[in-house]
Enzyme design. Structure first.
Site, short mmCIF file in Angstrom:
data_model
loop_
_atom_site.label_atom_id
_atom_site.label_comp_id
_atom_site.label_asym_id
_atom_site.label_seq_id
_atom_site.Cartn_x
_atom_site.Cartn_y
_atom_site.Cartn_z
N HIS A 139 0.72 -1.13 -0.04
CA HIS A 139 0.02 0.06 -0.07
C HIS A 139 0.74 1.16 -0.01
O HIS A 139 0.56 2.39 0.71
CB HIS A 139 -1.13 0.05 1.10
CG HIS A 139 -2.11 -1.02 1.05
ND1 HIS A 139 -2.31 -1.58 -0.13
CD2 HIS A 139 -2.61 -1.91 2.13
CE1 HIS A 139 -3.43 -2.31 0.07
NE2 HIS A 139 -3.57 -2.86 1.52
N HIS A 213 -9.53 1.86 0.89
CA HIS A 213 -9.50 0.59 1.85
C HIS A 213 -10.48 0.45 2.97
O HIS A 213 -10.28 0.27 4.03
CB HIS A 213 -8.06 0.69 2.44
CG HIS A 213 -7.52 -0.67 2.79
ND1 HIS A 213 -8.12 -1.33 3.89
CD2 HIS A 213 -6.72 -1.60 2.33
CE1 HIS A 213 -7.59 -2.82 3.86
NE2 HIS A 213 -6.69 -2.59 2.87
N GLU A 350 -11.58 -3.71 -2.63
CA GLU A 350 -10.60 -2.84 -2.83
C GLU A 350 -10.43 -2.68 -4.50
O GLU A 350 -9.87 -3.91 -5.02
CB GLU A 350 -9.29 -3.00 -2.34
CG GLU A 350 -9.12 -3.05 -0.57
CD GLU A 350 -8.12 -3.65 -0.12
OE1 GLU A 350 -6.93 -3.22 -0.68
OE2 GLU A 350 -8.30 -4.69 0.57
#
Length: 385
Positions: A139, A213, A350
């Site tokens: 991420h 997220h 996601e």
């Protein structure tokens, strides 16, 4: 060690319409045909003041976003009886989001999901990223977009209201090449659709894979697990992973596996089945290859909570969606109202390009080059039945 450059900012914020007389100082509200956008202070970071933007429609659906981390802090959605509940996990104040947390509600970038070994080669040069998830980069690295301050401004169109966040990720930040200029818009309309629009440009070739997220629980945040939620995922294939959750490069058929959600199925029905892939993720933590082709919106998933009657439909221009079932939640994170978020009390959808695409030649490319514009759209639509 490379010294990280500060997160630079784009665009001046606009104040919009004058404040109503009844509003407290530093709070701004605008109304457009039953749709409202409200601004209110949410704290301060070393980079600037944090504002919470609240979007509300004529059905009472209410979404709040802060310009720290691009975080969706709450979504109040009606159940089948019309009762509102906050259906996303998170915190009651800025302090929670500034600390370590599992990306609650956050804007994710530069690269959503994992890159193997935190390393990729592009145009003959090899780039090393922080390895913040075992041997891999996750991420965006140690300080991804989820911990950045973004410049925000309210938006209004004839049939929807929103907020725009803009910022720059400078060349070399978290090891990524190029200055990346990013714009994200959150829109709410009277059809209970929350639309996220992402745009980015760069002055050097770089991987880009932006997503959100948010952890959903359609019963309400902190009101139990999500195993009775029923989900349909519009995917005939998924990308199996190794023990560190890096794709093997294969697009595997879901038929005959616990990953077959082509028909609506309770999340908990097969989550603990004896399966190597479920063992790797501790449950579902996998990218599904969405059916269909082209650049337009395609259906990704539909979720239904039998208890509340709430539904969530997800559509996206992305080729994949990561279905994650909160397998790493363990009660150690205390969230809204002092409630601890226990095992599998939230799920994520996601929308994305595939994990580790910079190292997987057969996956859709995530490389953005100068002169091109990255664009991605995801729509979350709430309903009941």
């Amino acid at each position: 060690m490379k010294v990280l450059l500060p997160f630079l900012l784009l665009c001046l914020a606009s104040c919009g319409s004058p404040e109503p007389a009844a509003a407290p100082p530093d709070t701004h509200t605008a109304d457009d045909g039953g749709l409202t956008v409200t601004e209110a202070p949410y704290g301060t970071t070393e980079d600037g003041a944090v504002t919470e933007y609240t979007l509300e429609n004529e059905q009472g659906l209410r979404v709040s976003i802060i310009n720290y981390g691009g975080i969706i802090t709450s979504i109040y959605a009606p159940d089948r009886e019309g009762r509102l509940d906050d259906v996303v996990l998170g915190f009651d104040s800025l302090a929670g989001y500034e600390g370590e947390h599992p990306y609650f509600g956050a804007l994710i970038g530069r690269y959503g999901n994992r890159i193997a070994g935190g390393k990729f080669t592009l145009d003959g040069a090899t780039y090393q990223l922080p390895t913040n998830n075992g041997p891999n980069s996750l991420h965006g690295g140690d300080v991804g977009f989820d911990h950045k301050w973004w410049r925000g401004r309210p938006l209004r169109e004839e049939n929807r209201v929103g907020v725009e966040l803009t910022g720059r990720s400078p060349d070399g930040e978290m090891g990524y090449p190029g200055n990346l200029d990013v714009t994200v818009r959150y829109w709410l309309d009277n059809d209970n659709a929350l639309t996220l629009e992402y745009e980015a440009t760069t002055d050097r070739a770089t991987p880009v894979n932006l997503t959100n997220h948010t952890y959903f629980n359609l019963q309400g945040a902190g009101k139990g697990d999500i195993l009775d939620h029923e989900i349909r995922i519009h995917a005939e294939r998924f990308t199996p992973v190794d023990e560190s959750l890096i794709p093997l490069g294969e697009l595997r058929e879901v038929a005959g596996t616990p990953f077959d959600f082509r028909q609506s199925t309770a999340i908990g029905e097969r989550i603990d089945a004896e399966d190597e892939q479920l063992g790797a993720g501790g449950g579902y933590d996998h990218n599904f290859v969405l059916d269909g082709e082209g650049n337009g919106l395609r259906p990704a998933a539909t979720v239904y909570d039998p208890e509340s009657g709430r539904t969530l439909e997800v559509a996206t221009t992305e080729p994949g969606v990561q279905f994650y079932t909160g397998n790493f939640l363990n009660g150690s994170v205390v969230g809204k109202g002092g409630k601890a978020y226990a095992y599998r009390t939230g799920f994520c959808l996601e929308t994305q390009h595939f994990p580790d695409s910079p190292n997987q030649e057969d996956f859709p490319s995530t490389i953005l080059r100068p002169g091109d514009t990255y664009r991605s759209t995801t729509v979350y639509t709430f309903g009941t039945r």
